[in-house]
Design a protein around this motif. Sequence first.
Motif, PDB file in Angstrom:
ATOM      1  N   LEU A 186      30.374 104.368 -51.901  1.00  0.00           N
ATOM      2  CA  LEU A 186      31.480 105.299 -52.264  1.00  0.00           C
ATOM      3  C   LEU A 186      32.386 103.292 -52.372  1.00  0.00           C
ATOM      4  O   LEU A 186      33.286 103.557 -53.601  1.00  0.00           O
ATOM      5  CB  LEU A 186      32.990 105.280 -50.724  1.00  0.00           C
ATOM      6  CG  LEU A 186      32.232 107.219 -50.878  1.00  0.00           C
ATOM      7  CD1 LEU A 186      33.471 107.987 -50.093  1.00  0.00           C
ATOM      8  CD2 LEU A 186      31.939 108.294 -52.201  1.00  0.00           C
ATOM      9  N   ILE A 187      32.490 102.239 -51.662  1.00  0.00           N
ATOM     10  CA  ILE A 187      32.261 101.735 -51.975  1.00  0.00           C
ATOM     11  C   ILE A 187      31.454 100.081 -53.188  1.00  0.00           C
ATOM     12  O   ILE A 187      31.962  99.921 -54.094  1.00  0.00           O
ATOM     13  CB  ILE A 187      32.615  99.815 -50.820  1.00  0.00           C
ATOM     14  CG1 ILE A 187      33.684 100.898 -49.190  1.00  0.00           C
ATOM     15  CG2 ILE A 187      32.951  99.101 -51.035  1.00  0.00           C
ATOM     16  CD1 ILE A 187      35.051 100.989 -50.557  1.00  0.00           C
ATOM     17  N   LYS A 188      30.471 100.314 -52.753  1.00  0.00           N
ATOM     18  CA  LYS A 188      29.221  99.584 -53.189  1.00  0.00           C
ATOM     19  C   LYS A 188      28.927  99.849 -54.958  1.00  0.00           C
ATOM     20  O   LYS A 188      28.499  99.415 -55.779  1.00  0.00           O
ATOM     21  CB  LYS A 188      27.680  99.804 -52.103  1.00  0.00           C
ATOM     22  CG  LYS A 188      28.133  98.988 -50.798  1.00  0.00           C
ATOM     23  CD  LYS A 188      26.649  98.918 -50.373  1.00  0.00           C
ATOM     24  CE  LYS A 188      27.134  98.304 -48.961  1.00  0.00           C
ATOM     25  NZ  LYS A 188      27.259  96.839 -49.321  1.00  0.00           N
ATOM     26  N   ASN A 189      28.968 101.357 -54.704  1.00  0.00           N
ATOM     27  CA  ASN A 189      29.108 102.363 -56.206  1.00  0.00           C
ATOM     28  C   ASN A 189      29.862 101.908 -57.092  1.00  0.00           C
ATOM     29  O   ASN A 189      29.486 101.704 -58.457  1.00  0.00           O
ATOM     30  CB  ASN A 189      28.596 103.169 -56.209  1.00  0.00           C
ATOM     31  CG  ASN A 189      27.398 103.614 -55.821  1.00  0.00           C
ATOM     32  OD1 ASN A 189      26.495 102.965 -55.383  1.00  0.00           O
ATOM     33  ND2 ASN A 189      26.922 104.562 -55.645  1.00  0.00           N
ATOM     34  N   ARG A 190      31.230 100.756 -57.027  1.00  0.00           N
ATOM     35  CA  ARG A 190      32.219 101.070 -57.956  1.00  0.00           C
ATOM     36  C   ARG A 190      32.552  99.211 -57.772  1.00  0.00           C
ATOM     37  O   ARG A 190      32.867  98.330 -57.010  1.00  0.00           O
ATOM     38  CB  ARG A 190      33.174 101.596 -57.206  1.00  0.00           C
ATOM     39  CG  ARG A 190      33.256 102.865 -57.036  1.00  0.00           C
ATOM     40  CD  ARG A 190      34.556 103.662 -56.612  1.00  0.00           C
ATOM     41  NE  ARG A 190      34.754 104.812 -56.841  1.00  0.00           N
ATOM     42  CZ  ARG A 190      34.175 105.855 -56.251  1.00  0.00           C
ATOM     43  NH1 ARG A 190      33.332 105.486 -55.652  1.00  0.00           N
ATOM     44  NH2 ARG A 190      34.239 107.159 -56.594  1.00  0.00           N
ATOM     45  N   ARG A 191      32.470  98.685 -59.146  1.00  0.00           N
ATOM     46  CA  ARG A 191      32.148  97.768 -59.763  1.00  0.00           C
ATOM     47  C   ARG A 191      33.032  96.789 -59.291  1.00  0.00           C
ATOM     48  O   ARG A 191      32.283  94.775 -58.029  1.00  0.00           O
ATOM     49  CB  ARG A 191      31.899  97.334 -61.034  1.00  0.00           C
ATOM     50  CG  ARG A 191      31.098  95.411 -60.682  1.00  0.00           C
ATOM     51  CD  ARG A 191      30.359  95.368 -62.468  1.00  0.00           C
ATOM     52  NE  ARG A 191      31.502  95.732 -63.615  1.00  0.00           N
ATOM     53  CZ  ARG A 191      32.167  95.302 -63.797  1.00  0.00           C
ATOM     54  NH1 ARG A 191      32.089  93.420 -63.911  1.00  0.00           N
ATOM     55  NH2 ARG A 191      32.804  95.349 -65.082  1.00  0.00           N
TER      56      ARG A 191
END
Length: 218
Positions: free
Chosen positions: A185-190
């Motif tokens: 959820l964090i890592k996939n949002r640049r």
Amino acid sequence: MVVKLFGPAFAASSRRVLACLIEKDVEFEIVPLDLLNGEHKKPEFLALQPFGKVPVVQDGSLTLFESRAIVRYYAEKYAAQGTCLLGKTLEERALVEQWLEVEGQNFRPHGDALVYQLFVAPIFNVPQDKALIESSAQKLGEVLDVYEERLSKSKYLAGDFYSLADLSHLPSIEYILSATDKGYLIKNRRHVNAWWEDISSRSAWKKVLAMGGYSGVN
């Protein structure tokens, strides 16, 4: 005068306060509490915090609880030292308050639900609520979509300066990443991920993590 913080250093709310104290160069000592054995529910602690939650700080004659109230207090009391965490203008301060409220009202409920269901519940043999996990992940993703848009336009949540609004997210995101399978959820949002990598690399936060985690979690 040395500030006394009552509560374990691994607790998310304690970590929020510790990060602020370190950023503001405030001397403190930790008075640990054994949460597993219910020390936070004993009369002597309830005399300090009637709801039986951590942390509590004692600053001279002042006893204060609720971590967001505590960090606001120290950011204001020590405005002239350490990192400026409130903003320098009325407009900046208003944006800090806005995003600090967003963290408490929109981000935290879903993040905390995931950490409890996926990390805490298994420790205490509490059945996991699969529907709640799914809905919390979905709702947190929707909140983070708003963050992604915001952080595509400014380096930090309140603008181009680090503030309480950013700092307050550190404990929950740390546990989401280190103790659940929802780190995507964090890592996939640049932009969200770049923001996280920035704020989590601060020396104050690294010092908080060095104080220890729970059951092997940083």
